[in-house]
Motif scaffolding. Structure first.
Motif, PDB file in Angstrom:
ATOM      1  N   GLU A   1     -25.066 -45.303  37.779  1.00  0.00           N
ATOM      2  CA  GLU A   1     -23.710 -44.969  38.238  1.00  0.00           C
ATOM      3  C   GLU A   1     -23.484 -45.464  39.659  1.00  0.00           C
ATOM      4  N   HIS A   2     -24.552 -45.492  40.472  1.00  0.00           N
ATOM      5  CA  HIS A   2     -24.414 -46.046  41.827  1.00  0.00           C
ATOM      6  C   HIS A   2     -24.168 -47.557  41.760  1.00  0.00           C
ATOM      7  N   ALA A   3     -24.792 -48.224  40.795  1.00  0.00           N
ATOM      8  CA  ALA A   3     -24.568 -49.674  40.624  1.00  0.00           C
ATOM      9  C   ALA A   3     -23.095 -49.949  40.330  1.00  0.00           C
ATOM     10  N   ILE A   4     -22.523 -49.162  39.448  1.00  0.00           N
ATOM     11  CA  ILE A   4     -21.104 -49.354  39.093  1.00  0.00           C
ATOM     12  C   ILE A   4     -20.220 -49.075  40.304  1.00  0.00           C
ATOM     13  N   LEU A   5     -20.427 -47.918  40.914  1.00  0.00           N
ATOM     14  CA  LEU A   5     -19.539 -47.490  42.009  1.00  0.00           C
ATOM     15  C   LEU A   5     -19.638 -48.438  43.198  1.00  0.00           C
ATOM     16  N   ASN A   6     -20.845 -48.872  43.523  1.00  0.00           N
ATOM     17  CA  ASN A   6     -20.999 -49.785  44.659  1.00  0.00           C
ATOM     18  C   ASN A   6     -20.454 -51.174  44.344  1.00  0.00           C
ATOM     19  N   ALA A   7     -20.595 -51.620  43.109  1.00  0.00           N
ATOM     20  CA  ALA A   7     -20.038 -52.927  42.734  1.00  0.00           C
ATOM     21  C   ALA A   7     -18.513 -52.898  42.827  1.00  0.00           C
ATOM     22  N   VAL A   8     -17.899 -51.872  42.289  1.00  0.00           N
ATOM     23  CA  VAL A   8     -16.429 -51.776  42.339  1.00  0.00           C
ATOM     24  C   VAL A   8     -15.970 -51.694  43.797  1.00  0.00           C
ATOM     25  N   PHE A   9     -16.682 -50.898  44.587  1.00  0.00           N
ATOM     26  CA  PHE A   9     -16.315 -50.750  46.002  1.00  0.00           C
ATOM     27  C   PHE A   9     -16.430 -52.088  46.738  1.00  0.00           C
ATOM     28  N   LEU A  10     -17.566 -52.763  46.594  1.00  0.00           N
ATOM     29  CA  LEU A  10     -17.787 -54.006  47.350  1.00  0.00           C
ATOM     30  C   LEU A  10     -16.875 -55.135  46.866  1.00  0.00           C
ATOM     31  N   HIS A  11     -16.577 -55.170  45.588  1.00  0.00           N
ATOM     32  CA  HIS A  11     -15.637 -56.152  45.019  1.00  0.00           C
ATOM     33  C   HIS A  11     -14.287 -56.022  45.740  1.00  0.00           C
TER      34      HIS A  11
ATOM     35  N   VAL B   1     -16.596 -45.410  31.786  1.00  0.00           N
ATOM     36  CA  VAL B   1     -15.382 -46.224  31.692  1.00  0.00           C
ATOM     37  C   VAL B   1     -14.961 -46.640  33.098  1.00  0.00           C
ATOM     38  N   VAL B   2     -14.844 -47.953  33.307  1.00  0.00           N
ATOM     39  CA  VAL B   2     -14.295 -48.475  34.563  1.00  0.00           C
ATOM     40  C   VAL B   2     -12.886 -48.940  34.208  1.00  0.00           C
ATOM     41  N   LEU B   3     -11.905 -48.076  34.482  1.00  0.00           N
ATOM     42  CA  LEU B   3     -10.509 -48.392  34.148  1.00  0.00           C
ATOM     43  C   LEU B   3      -9.906 -49.122  35.344  1.00  0.00           C
ATOM     44  N   LYS B   4      -9.753 -50.454  35.171  1.00  0.00           N
ATOM     45  CA  LYS B   4      -9.420 -51.324  36.308  1.00  0.00           C
ATOM     46  C   LYS B   4      -7.924 -51.376  36.573  1.00  0.00           C
ATOM     47  N   GLY B   5      -7.594 -51.442  37.831  1.00  0.00           N
ATOM     48  CA  GLY B   5      -6.204 -51.555  38.248  1.00  0.00           C
ATOM     49  C   GLY B   5      -6.162 -51.518  39.761  1.00  0.00           C
ATOM     50  N   PRO B   6      -4.967 -51.388  40.340  1.00  0.00           N
ATOM     51  CA  PRO B   6      -4.855 -51.312  41.798  1.00  0.00           C
ATOM     52  C   PRO B   6      -5.720 -50.187  42.391  1.00  0.00           C
ATOM     53  N   SER B   7      -5.910 -49.118  41.616  1.00  0.00           N
ATOM     54  CA  SER B   7      -6.792 -48.039  42.054  1.00  0.00           C
ATOM     55  C   SER B   7      -7.732 -47.723  40.895  1.00  0.00           C
ATOM     56  N   THR B   8      -8.883 -48.390  40.881  1.00  0.00           N
ATOM     57  CA  THR B   8      -9.788 -48.303  39.729  1.00  0.00           C
ATOM     58  C   THR B   8     -10.418 -46.916  39.608  1.00  0.00           C
ATOM     59  N   ILE B   9     -10.446 -46.423  38.366  1.00  0.00           N
ATOM     60  CA  ILE B   9     -11.052 -45.121  38.051  1.00  0.00           C
ATOM     61  C   ILE B   9     -12.391 -45.370  37.353  1.00  0.00           C
ATOM     62  N   ILE B  10     -13.406 -44.632  37.754  1.00  0.00           N
ATOM     63  CA  ILE B  10     -14.709 -44.706  37.089  1.00  0.00           C
ATOM     64  C   ILE B  10     -14.999 -43.323  36.500  1.00  0.00           C
ATOM     65  N   ALA B  11     -14.990 -43.237  35.172  1.00  0.00           N
ATOM     66  CA  ALA B  11     -15.255 -41.960  34.493  1.00  0.00           C
ATOM     67  C   ALA B  11     -16.621 -42.038  33.830  1.00  0.00           C
ATOM     68  N   LEU B  12     -17.483 -41.068  34.138  1.00  0.00           N
ATOM     69  CA  LEU B  12     -18.845 -41.077  33.605  1.00  0.00           C
ATOM     70  C   LEU B  12     -18.958 -40.155  32.398  1.00  0.00           C
ATOM     71  N   PRO B  13     -19.931 -40.427  31.530  1.00  0.00           N
ATOM     72  CA  PRO B  13     -20.067 -39.600  30.328  1.00  0.00           C
ATOM     73  C   PRO B  13     -20.487 -38.155  30.627  1.00  0.00           C
ATOM     74  N   ASP B  14     -20.975 -37.892  31.852  1.00  0.00           N
ATOM     75  CA  ASP B  14     -21.313 -36.499  32.198  1.00  0.00           C
ATOM     76  C   ASP B  14     -20.090 -35.720  32.704  1.00  0.00           C
ATOM     77  N   GLY B  15     -18.931 -36.376  32.724  1.00  0.00           N
ATOM     78  CA  GLY B  15     -17.697 -35.680  33.095  1.00  0.00           C
ATOM     79  C   GLY B  15     -17.216 -35.951  34.511  1.00  0.00           C
ATOM     80  N   ARG B  16     -18.078 -36.536  35.343  1.00  0.00           N
ATOM     81  CA  ARG B  16     -17.624 -36.825  36.711  1.00  0.00           C
ATOM     82  C   ARG B  16     -16.631 -37.993  36.701  1.00  0.00           C
ATOM     83  N   VAL B  17     -15.649 -37.917  37.585  1.00  0.00           N
ATOM     84  CA  VAL B  17     -14.645 -38.976  37.684  1.00  0.00           C
ATOM     85  C   VAL B  17     -14.508 -39.410  39.137  1.00  0.00           C
TER      86      VAL B  17
END
Ligand code: APR
Ligand code: MG
Length: 280
Positions: free
Chosen positions: A237-247, A187-203
């Motif tokens: 998960e690196h694709a998601i995290l790096n995309a959100v970061f670079l965006h 889940v990429v919960l978008k907002g001023p401070s986006t949260i990325i929650a993975l199905p393995d439990g890492r947030v």
């Protein structure tokens, strides 16, 4: 609700996990991405997501959209190819899609029966699948081996999760964490401070971005960026995290010299080459 440990995705982690583009690579090395986006009232969503995907490492991009949208955007996404009426054809089972490296669906599409039927079908493929905007609905997501990525903003997350707006705003990480575990989805919960929650439990929490992003179209750009990054990263998960970061980092670069009021979503894709390079 369980309060998860939150990891801030840092500049060092970005530097460490961005992929190398090998000298001997060819367009097939990165595979073909499929973007299902745009519709009669939001053709621009397909353009914005398409431009972003093309700038984010894909080998080839195919955009599935209406004939009308193809005519209106093709001159600005010259590097893509097009599949007319792809959503309808996926929904009725006449279009194969298991060969794509990654698929994203939803920017600018209507949340109607055709989209729902197409999503049902897409969920059966063992291909990384991102659902955004019009493709986000309240449903049961099947357990699958390929990654499922959902990119709701707060309002969309309220609609698909059943959490109230107040719960989401007060406990975003807990809500995203619990949803990710229950539905086996990132889940990429978008907002001023986006949260990325993975199905393995890492947030994870993103540390970039600013109010220049508070504008229609920036979410479509993010969807395209994640789609492109999925084709060139080894770990999804690196694709998601790096995309959100670079965006967010592109928006931070923009406001160094220009007013936050004035950024356009497509300018994120124009800044990306420079910002990405600064982390390589
Ligand atoms: N600071 C940092 N980042 C922000 C901020 C902020 N103040 N505001 C928004 N963002 C980022 C979010 O984290 C997200 O990455 O901008 C992006 C906005 O994405 P969306 O909310 O999906 O916006 P978008 O789809 O472009 O436009 C809104 O969504 O619900 C539909 O119908 C609605 O068409 C509208 C569309
Ligand atoms: Mg959106």
């Amino acid at each position: 609700l369980h309060e998860p440990t939150i990891i801030v995705w840092s500049q060092e982690m970005v530097r460490h996990t961005l992929p190398k583009r090998k000298q001997e690579s060819h367009k097939g090395s990165f595979g073909t991405a499929l973007l299902l986006a745009g519709g009669p009232v939001m053709p621009g969503a397909a353009l914005l997501a398409g431009l972003a995907a093309l700038r984010s490492g894909v080998g080839k991009l195919e955009i599935g959209t209406s004939r009308e949208t193809i005519r209106s955007i093709a001159h600005r996404t010259a590097e893509a190819t097009y599949i007319p009426d792809a959503l309808q054809n996926i929904a009725n089972g006449s279009m194969p899609f298991s060969h794509y490296r990654a698929i994203a669906c939803g920017p600018g599409t209507l949340p109607d029966a055709v989209t729902e039927a197409a999503v049902d079908t897409l969920l059966t493929a063992e291909t990384p699948l991102l659902l955004d905007a019009g493709a986000l609905s309240k449903r049961r997501y099947p357990e699958r081996t390929a990654p499922l990525i959902l990119t709701p903003h707060t309002g969309e997350f309220e609609r698909i999760s059943g959490f109230t707006q107040e719960e989401i705003l007060q406990f975003p990480a807990s809500c995203a964490h619990s949803f990710a575990l229950e539905h086996h989805a990132a889940v990429v919960l978008k907002g001023p401070s986006t949260i990325i929650a993975l199905p393995d439990g890492r947030v994870f929490q993103n540390s970039t971005g600013n109010s220049a992003l508070a504008k229609g179209g920036t979410g479509d750009t993010l969807t395209g960026m994640i789609l492109g990054m999925l084709t060139c990263h080894v770990r999804y998960e690196h694709a998601i995290l790096n995309a959100v970061f670079l965006h967010g980092a592109c928006a931070d670069e923009f406001i160094k010299t220009r007013s936050a009021h004035t950024m356009l979503a497509h300018e994120i894709s124009e800044l990306l080459p420079f910002v990405w390079k600064s982390y390589e």
